[in-house]
Write a protein that holds these residues in place. Structure first.
Motif, PDB file in Angstrom:
ATOM      1  N   ALA A  96     -12.972  44.941   2.124  1.00 42.26           N
ATOM      2  CA  ALA A  96     -12.896  44.874   0.669  1.00 42.26           C
ATOM      3  C   ALA A  96     -12.603  43.459   0.194  1.00 42.26           C
ATOM      4  O   ALA A  96     -11.791  42.751   0.790  1.00 42.26           O
ATOM      5  N   ARG A  97     -13.309  43.071  -0.878  1.00 38.03           N
ATOM      6  CA  ARG A  97     -13.092  41.747  -1.473  1.00 38.03           C
ATOM      7  C   ARG A  97     -13.168  41.867  -2.993  1.00 38.03           C
ATOM      8  O   ARG A  97     -13.868  42.728  -3.529  1.00 38.03           O
ATOM      9  N   ILE A  98     -12.467  40.982  -3.658  1.00 36.75           N
ATOM     10  CA  ILE A  98     -12.515  40.948  -5.116  1.00 36.75           C
ATOM     11  C   ILE A  98     -13.694  40.072  -5.524  1.00 36.75           C
ATOM     12  O   ILE A  98     -13.910  38.996  -4.966  1.00 36.75           O
ATOM     13  N   ASN A  99     -14.494  40.575  -6.477  1.00 36.72           N
ATOM     14  CA  ASN A  99     -15.664  39.842  -6.943  1.00 36.72           C
ATOM     15  C   ASN A  99     -15.474  39.223  -8.315  1.00 36.72           C
ATOM     16  O   ASN A  99     -15.999  38.155  -8.599  1.00 36.72           O
ATOM     17  N   TYR A 100     -14.738  39.944  -9.176  1.00 42.03           N
ATOM     18  CA  TYR A 100     -14.701  39.562 -10.584  1.00 42.03           C
ATOM     19  C   TYR A 100     -13.367  39.958 -11.200  1.00 42.03           C
ATOM     20  O   TYR A 100     -12.820  41.017 -10.861  1.00 42.03           O
ATOM     21  N   VAL A 101     -12.851  39.122 -12.088  1.00 42.01           N
ATOM     22  CA  VAL A 101     -11.659  39.464 -12.873  1.00 42.01           C
ATOM     23  C   VAL A 101     -11.927  39.139 -14.336  1.00 42.01           C
ATOM     24  O   VAL A 101     -12.674  38.215 -14.646  1.00 42.01           O
ATOM     25  N   ASN A 102     -11.310  39.927 -15.212  1.00 39.83           N
ATOM     26  CA  ASN A 102     -11.386  39.683 -16.649  1.00 39.83           C
ATOM     27  C   ASN A 102     -10.100  40.217 -17.264  1.00 39.83           C
ATOM     28  O   ASN A 102      -9.884  41.419 -17.310  1.00 39.83           O
ATOM     29  N   ASN A 103      -9.256  39.320 -17.709  1.00 39.79           N
ATOM     30  CA  ASN A 103      -7.959  39.675 -18.281  1.00 39.79           C
ATOM     31  C   ASN A 103      -7.139  40.502 -17.303  1.00 39.79           C
ATOM     32  O   ASN A 103      -6.547  39.966 -16.387  1.00 39.79           O
ATOM     33  N   SER A 104      -7.136  41.841 -17.466  1.00 35.88           N
ATOM     34  CA  SER A 104      -6.322  42.695 -16.587  1.00 35.88           C
ATOM     35  C   SER A 104      -7.160  43.468 -15.575  1.00 35.88           C
ATOM     36  O   SER A 104      -6.618  44.117 -14.699  1.00 35.88           O
ATOM     37  N   SER A 105      -8.496  43.404 -15.695  1.00 34.96           N
ATOM     38  CA  SER A 105      -9.337  44.206 -14.813  1.00 34.96           C
ATOM     39  C   SER A 105      -9.900  43.390 -13.654  1.00 34.96           C
ATOM     40  O   SER A 105     -10.091  42.181 -13.759  1.00 34.96           O
ATOM     41  N   MET A 106     -10.163  44.107 -12.558  1.00 33.00           N
ATOM     42  CA  MET A 106     -10.653  43.481 -11.331  1.00 33.00           C
ATOM     43  C   MET A 106     -11.703  44.379 -10.711  1.00 33.00           C
ATOM     44  O   MET A 106     -11.499  45.577 -10.599  1.00 33.00           O
ATOM     45  N   GLU A 107     -12.826  43.784 -10.297  1.00 34.75           N
ATOM     46  CA  GLU A 107     -13.843  44.537  -9.568  1.00 34.75           C
ATOM     47  C   GLU A 107     -13.703  44.222  -8.083  1.00 34.75           C
ATOM     48  O   GLU A 107     -13.729  43.065  -7.690  1.00 34.75           O
ATOM     49  N   ILE A 108     -13.579  45.283  -7.285  1.00 35.63           N
ATOM     50  CA  ILE A 108     -13.452  45.158  -5.841  1.00 35.63           C
ATOM     51  C   ILE A 108     -14.699  45.769  -5.206  1.00 35.63           C
ATOM     52  O   ILE A 108     -15.077  46.888  -5.541  1.00 35.63           O
ATOM     53  N   GLU A 109     -15.308  45.035  -4.284  1.00 30.92           N
ATOM     54  CA  GLU A 109     -16.465  45.527  -3.537  1.00 30.92           C
ATOM     55  C   GLU A 109     -15.985  45.982  -2.171  1.00 30.92           C
ATOM     56  O   GLU A 109     -15.245  45.265  -1.491  1.00 30.92           O
ATOM     57  N   VAL A 110     -16.412  47.180  -1.764  1.00 32.56           N
ATOM     58  CA  VAL A 110     -16.007  47.719  -0.466  1.00 32.56           C
ATOM     59  C   VAL A 110     -17.257  48.060   0.347  1.00 32.56           C
ATOM     60  O   VAL A 110     -18.181  48.691  -0.167  1.00 32.56           O
ATOM     61  N   LYS A 111     -17.257  47.618   1.588  1.00 26.19           N
ATOM     62  CA  LYS A 111     -18.324  47.972   2.521  1.00 26.19           C
ATOM     63  C   LYS A 111     -17.706  48.804   3.637  1.00 26.19           C
ATOM     64  O   LYS A 111     -16.678  48.430   4.198  1.00 26.19           O
ATOM     65  N   ALA A 112     -18.348  49.932   3.931  1.00 26.75           N
ATOM     66  CA  ALA A 112     -17.870  50.829   4.981  1.00 26.75           C
ATOM     67  C   ALA A 112     -18.809  50.749   6.177  1.00 26.75           C
ATOM     68  O   ALA A 112     -20.026  50.741   6.020  1.00 26.75           O
ATOM     69  N   GLU A 113     -18.201  50.698   7.350  1.00 26.33           N
ATOM     70  CA  GLU A 113     -18.973  50.605   8.590  1.00 26.33           C
ATOM     71  C   GLU A 113     -18.386  51.597   9.581  1.00 26.33           C
ATOM     72  O   GLU A 113     -17.171  51.684   9.729  1.00 26.33           O
ATOM     73  N   ALA A 114     -19.255  52.356  10.232  1.00 27.94           N
ATOM     74  CA  ALA A 114     -18.795  53.288  11.261  1.00 27.94           C
ATOM     75  C   ALA A 114     -19.102  52.691  12.623  1.00 27.94           C
ATOM     76  O   ALA A 114     -20.165  52.103  12.826  1.00 27.94           O
ATOM     77  N   GLU A 115     -18.153  52.847  13.533  1.00 28.48           N
ATOM     78  CA  GLU A 115     -18.355  52.378  14.905  1.00 28.48           C
ATOM     79  C   GLU A 115     -18.212  53.546  15.860  1.00 28.48           C
ATOM     80  O   GLU A 115     -17.217  54.271  15.824  1.00 28.48           O
ATOM     81  N   ASP A 116     -19.213  53.711  16.699  1.00 28.11           N
ATOM     82  CA  ASP A 116     -19.125  54.666  17.794  1.00 28.11           C
ATOM     83  C   ASP A 116     -18.455  53.912  18.932  1.00 28.11           C
ATOM     84  O   ASP A 116     -19.043  52.990  19.506  1.00 28.11           O
ATOM     85  N   ILE A 117     -17.234  54.264  19.246  1.00 27.67           N
ATOM     86  CA  ILE A 117     -16.455  53.506  20.232  1.00 27.67           C
ATOM     87  C   ILE A 117     -17.090  53.560  21.618  1.00 27.67           C
ATOM     88  O   ILE A 117     -17.048  52.580  22.360  1.00 27.67           O
TER      89      ILE A 117
END
Length: 157
Positions: free
Chosen positions: A79-100
């Motif tokens: 997860a990383r933050i992409n954008y902020v505006n005053n009190s709001s924040m957009e967070i981008e999340v990428k999910a990855e599955a690993e077969d151990i």
């Protein structure tokens, strides 16, 4: 109120979770809601790291389940933050599955989660601006700004 700037890398978070039978349907596919819970949790870590305050989920959009996650997989959320505006924040999340066993990793999902930072009285508060040092940071900021504009327009409907 915090006036200083923070780079997206300062609040980045990565969470790794093992998926168990209780997280899935009888066929072994992990429930979408279980994945959403973890997406919301890791995005919240980023929002709170950036704002250094309580932060609450306002919206979750552009959620895409690209591939299934199975019982026994390790779910890695970036997860990383992409954008902020005053009190709001957009967070981008990428999910990855690993077969151990095989070591195969698959991008299984993506999402954008909007949070609002709250002060001790539960009121929205200003968050630090983003320090945009790389081309990727600047591009993601502009894309986030456009998505935020659309979210605000959609709320008026």
């Amino acid at each position: 109120m915090q006036n200083h700037e923070k780079s997206p890398s300062e609040s980045h978070a990565e969470v790794i979770v093992r998926m168990f039978p209780s997280d899935a349907n009888p066929a072994g596919n992990v429930f979408g809601g279980e994945i959403l819970k973890h997406i919301d949790m890791v995005a919240g870590i980023v929002a709170q790291r950036h704002s250094q305050s309580n932060a609450v989920t306002v919206s979750m959009d552009s959620v895409n389940f690209l591939k299934p996650v199975f019982v026994g997989n390790v779910l890695k959320l970036n997860a990383r933050i992409n954008y902020v505006n005053n009190s709001s924040m957009e967070i981008e999340v990428k999910a990855e599955a690993e077969d151990i066993v095989t070591g195969i990793r698959t991008i299984t999902g993506t999402a954008f989660v909007t949070f609002v930072a709250l002060d001790n009285n539960g009121k929205p508060m200003l968050v630090p601006k983003l320090s945009l040092k790389t081309d990727e940071d600047r591009t993601k900021f502009e894309e986030g700004k456009n998505r935020m504009k659309k979210r605000v327009e959609n709320r008026k409907i």
